[in-house]
Scaffold this motif. Structure first.
Motif, mmCIF file in Angstrom:
data_model
loop_
_atom_site.group_PDB
_atom_site.id
_atom_site.type_symbol
_atom_site.label_atom_id
_atom_site.label_comp_id
_atom_site.label_asym_id
_atom_site.label_seq_id
_atom_site.Cartn_x
_atom_site.Cartn_y
_atom_site.Cartn_z
ATOM 1 N N ILE A 49 0.929 -7.115 11.106
ATOM 2 C CA ILE A 49 1.317 -5.816 10.929
ATOM 3 C C ILE A 49 1.926 -6.041 9.203
ATOM 4 N N TYR A 50 1.180 -5.277 8.373
ATOM 5 C CA TYR A 50 1.531 -5.216 7.091
ATOM 6 C C TYR A 50 2.522 -4.136 6.959
ATOM 7 N N PRO A 51 3.620 -4.427 6.122
ATOM 8 C CA PRO A 51 3.720 -5.626 5.388
ATOM 9 C C PRO A 51 4.589 -6.614 5.735
ATOM 10 N N THR A 52 4.205 -7.989 5.520
ATOM 11 C CA THR A 52 4.962 -8.940 6.102
ATOM 12 C C THR A 52 6.474 -8.903 5.489
ATOM 13 N N CYS A 53 6.302 -8.550 4.107
ATOM 14 C CA CYS A 53 7.835 -8.792 3.440
ATOM 15 C C CYS A 53 8.231 -7.133 3.124
ATOM 16 N N PRO A 54 9.003 -6.761 3.942
ATOM 17 C CA PRO A 54 9.219 -5.397 4.063
ATOM 18 C C PRO A 54 10.122 -5.108 2.811
ATOM 19 N N ASN A 55 11.052 -5.830 2.663
ATOM 20 C CA ASN A 55 12.016 -5.811 1.515
ATOM 21 C C ASN A 55 11.650 -5.439 0.089
ATOM 22 N N PRO A 56 11.028 -6.525 -0.295
ATOM 23 C CA PRO A 56 10.881 -6.551 -1.859
ATOM 24 C C PRO A 56 9.716 -5.490 -2.049
ATOM 25 N N GLN A 57 9.858 -4.340 -1.991
ATOM 26 C CA GLN A 57 8.900 -3.237 -2.400
ATOM 27 C C GLN A 57 8.915 -3.344 -4.048
ATOM 28 N N PRO A 58 7.712 -3.464 -4.613
ATOM 29 C CA PRO A 58 7.493 -3.663 -6.134
ATOM 30 C C PRO A 58 7.767 -2.591 -6.785
ATOM 31 N N LEU A 59 7.714 -1.335 -6.208
ATOM 32 C CA LEU A 59 8.055 -0.128 -6.822
ATOM 33 C C LEU A 59 9.109 0.528 -5.970
ATOM 34 N N ASN A 60 10.192 0.827 -6.761
ATOM 35 C CA ASN A 60 11.248 1.249 -5.865
ATOM 36 C C ASN A 60 11.046 2.968 -5.964
ATOM 37 N N GLY A 61 11.172 3.197 -4.728
ATOM 38 C CA GLY A 61 11.006 4.766 -4.112
ATOM 39 C C GLY A 61 9.626 5.129 -4.558
ATOM 40 N N GLN A 62 9.713 6.343 -5.205
ATOM 41 C CA GLN A 62 8.560 7.320 -5.608
ATOM 42 C C GLN A 62 8.069 6.691 -7.072
ATOM 43 N N GLU B 209 -8.701 2.577 5.914
ATOM 44 C CA GLU B 209 -7.733 1.558 5.161
ATOM 45 C C GLU B 209 -8.391 0.110 5.085
ATOM 46 N N ALA B 210 -9.013 0.101 6.178
ATOM 47 C CA ALA B 210 -9.771 -1.091 6.349
ATOM 48 C C ALA B 210 -10.490 -1.615 5.125
ATOM 49 N N THR B 211 -11.098 -0.593 4.653
ATOM 50 C CA THR B 211 -12.005 -0.797 3.406
ATOM 51 C C THR B 211 -11.360 -1.215 2.478
ATOM 52 N N ALA C 290 0.711 -0.375 8.532
ATOM 53 C CA ALA C 290 -0.715 -0.291 8.271
ATOM 54 C C ALA C 290 -1.231 -1.788 8.827
ATOM 55 N N ARG C 291 -2.440 -1.674 8.919
ATOM 56 C CA ARG C 291 -3.033 -3.001 9.027
ATOM 57 C C ARG C 291 -4.231 -3.030 8.036
ATOM 58 N N VAL C 292 -4.481 -4.078 7.512
ATOM 59 C CA VAL C 292 -5.346 -4.380 6.344
ATOM 60 C C VAL C 292 -6.779 -5.292 6.693
ATOM 61 N N PHE C 293 -7.961 -4.757 6.604
ATOM 62 C CA PHE C 293 -9.218 -5.531 6.696
ATOM 63 C C PHE C 293 -9.866 -5.853 5.738
ATOM 64 N N ASP C 294 -10.624 -6.858 5.870
ATOM 65 C CA ASP C 294 -11.697 -7.149 4.748
ATOM 66 C C ASP C 294 -13.038 -6.554 4.978
ATOM 67 N N VAL D 287 0.840 -1.168 -0.146
ATOM 68 C CA VAL D 287 -0.096 -0.073 0.094
ATOM 69 C C VAL D 287 0.946 1.288 -0.072
ATOM 70 N N TYR D 288 0.670 2.114 -0.970
ATOM 71 C CA TYR D 288 1.275 3.466 -0.892
ATOM 72 C C TYR D 288 0.181 4.706 -0.605
ATOM 73 N N ASP D 289 0.744 5.373 0.153
ATOM 74 C CA ASP D 289 -0.135 6.667 0.243
ATOM 75 C C ASP D 289 -0.011 7.552 -0.982
ATOM 76 N N GLU D 290 -0.730 8.642 -0.836
ATOM 77 C CA GLU D 290 -0.844 9.363 -2.217
ATOM 78 C C GLU D 290 0.305 10.070 -2.420
ATOM 79 N N GLN D 291 1.528 10.187 -1.694
ATOM 80 C CA GLN D 291 2.541 10.809 -2.040
ATOM 81 C C GLN D 291 3.560 9.528 -2.673
ATOM 82 N N GLY D 292 3.068 8.538 -2.628
ATOM 83 C CA GLY D 292 3.874 7.452 -3.181
ATOM 84 C C GLY D 292 4.908 6.602 -2.198
ATOM 85 N N ARG D 293 4.565 7.025 -0.934
ATOM 86 C CA ARG D 293 5.373 6.387 -0.084
ATOM 87 C C ARG D 293 4.885 5.039 0.537
ATOM 88 N N PRO D 294 5.639 4.046 0.441
ATOM 89 C CA PRO D 294 4.937 2.815 1.070
ATOM 90 C C PRO D 294 4.595 2.780 2.501
#
Lengths: 110, 331
Positions: free
Chosen positions: B264-277, B295-297, B236-240, B225-232
């Protein structure tokens, strides 16, 4: 000598004898034997003997309904049975007199 | 009266090794006799006649019946007795169950089911053969690896069903050995069928996801999950949609040490699919981050990060990302 041992040999004859004059059902026959002095005769022995004598063809049976209690199975001598009684009786008398004289010879019997 | 019946029963048991006819003859006068004995005096039957076993032994000896033929004969006789009794009981059940279903005897109705059984038998044989010859897991129809497997399977099925109907009752007129072989085979077949049925039933129950298998999120394994500035977002916690916490993340990333860290998300902190911004971010959109519920939504967004799942912003046009199962967004 244990009477029951002796009885084993002569129970057939005794049962035939008590049926000579009158038919009877099991318990009745048992009572006649006891009344005659065979106190030690066992219930099961009498019934077993009746069964065996019947199998051997010496007895006839018939069932008589009774007012109180269960129906009674009567036993009676047929011709073969009377014949058998006659022959066995002779054997017994011979045997008994042999024993009597044996014992008398040795002065055991008063 | 109970005492008499009891005594008789025990004598009967002691004579169990005799042929039933002989035994019943020996026992014939016994109830009557015991009744007389009981009526005449005091004391229990056992006190006056001795234990039933002794009575039985005396009776047996006096009647000239064979003495106890040993354990095995007694066991055989008891077995025979048990079989006889069971058969008699079955006949009673048979006669009594009939009227319940409108027949004279229950077996009259069961007999009517015979042709149905023949069809069933053909089906089972077809299934068993196909199952043994093919590597595929068994289903409800025989599948043959021959062109269109369903059609071929149905042909096989029909052939066996017709064969079984033809065989019908002829099986019972076979000579002894083939008849027994047939019986054993069918018994095994029925057992196997039961096992297979419970398997199939198991699949049907254990697989509630079978119907949603065409979801576009099938190959999603983790979510970022990225915020609107593109920061991972990293904590966060994720709910259905039901408010249950979702644990996205590659399973091998989950720490087995337990604790809250795994939730607590993310469980794999390292491999961010998008590098940086990432550059997809439209700047200065509305930022209605109102805490965890908003966010839960956002459940399980696709890995394709194109649509920012964060808020109710107008979704980008890529169809894969439309968060269909997310009831939250917009409306």
């Amino acid at each position: 000598v244990d009477t029951t041992q002796l009885l084993k040999g002569v129970l057939d004859l005794a049962v035939l004898a008590v049926l000579k004059d009158e038919d009877g059902y099991g318990y009745d026959i048992l009572r006649r034997l006891r009344a005659a002095g065979l106190d030690d005769v066992g219930d099961a022995s009498v019934y077993g003997t009746l069964r065996r004598l019947f199998q051997a063809g010496f007895l006839t049976t018939y069932v008589v309904p009774s007012e109180e209690g269960p129906h009674r199975k009567y036993y009676g001598l047929n011709v073969t049975g009377r014949d058998q009684l006659h022959r066995s009786g002779k054997v017994w008398r011979t045997f008994a007199s042999t024993m009597d004289s044996l014992l008398a010879d040795r002065g055991t019997v008063a | 009266v109970n005492e008499v019946a009891d005594y008789v029963a025990q004598v009967r048991t002691a004579l169990a090794d005799l042929a039933p006819a002989v035994r019943e003859e020996l026992l014939e006068d016994l109830p009557e006799h015991l009744a007389e004995v009981a009526a005449e005096g005091e004391g229990s039957l056992t006190e006056r006649l001795g234990p039933p076993a002794a009575y039985a032994a005396e009776l047996r000896a006096a009647a000239g019946a064979p003495a106890g033929e040993g354990r095995r004969a007694a066991v055989d006789a008891r077995l025979r007795d048990a079989v006889d009794r069971a058969r008699a009981r079955l006949q009673v059940v048979d006669a009594k169950s009939g009227p319940l279903i409108g027949y004279q005897k229950g077996s009259d109705f069961v007999r009517l089911l015979r042709p149905a059984w023949w069809v069933m038998r053909g089906y089972l044989v077809a299934m068993a053969l196909v199952y043994m010859l093919s590597a595929e897991p068994i289903g409800l129809l025989p599948r043959v690896e021959l062109g269109d497997s369903t059609i071929a399977g149905v042909v096989v099925l029909l052939a066996f069903v017709i064969g079984s109907i033809w065989l019908g009752d002829r099986g019972r007129r076979l000579p002894r050995v083939p008849r027994y072989a047939l019986g054993v085979g069918i018994a095994l077949l029925v057992l196997a069928a039961m096992a297979a049925l419970s398997d199939i039933d198991g699949y049907a129950q254990d697989n509630p996801y079978a119907e949603v298998s065409n979801s576009s999120y099938d190959d999603v394994e983790s979510v970022y999950v990225y915020d609107e500035q593109g920061r991972p977002l990293t904590t966060a916690r994720v709910f259905d949609q039901n408010g249950n916490q979702v644990q996205p993340g590659l399973w091998w990333c989950r720490t087995e040490s337990g604790g809250t860290s795994t939730e607590i998300y993310p469980t794999c902190p390292n491999p961010q699919p998008l590098n940086g911004q990432p550059d997809f971010i439209a700047p200065a959109e509305r930022i209605p981050l109102e805490g965890p519920t908003s966010e839960a939504t956002v459940p399980q967004p696709s890995t394709t990060p194109s649509p920012t799942p964060s808020a109710g912003s107008t979704p980008p046009p890529e169809p894969t990302g439309t968060p269909t199962p997310a009831p939250s967004a917009t409306r």
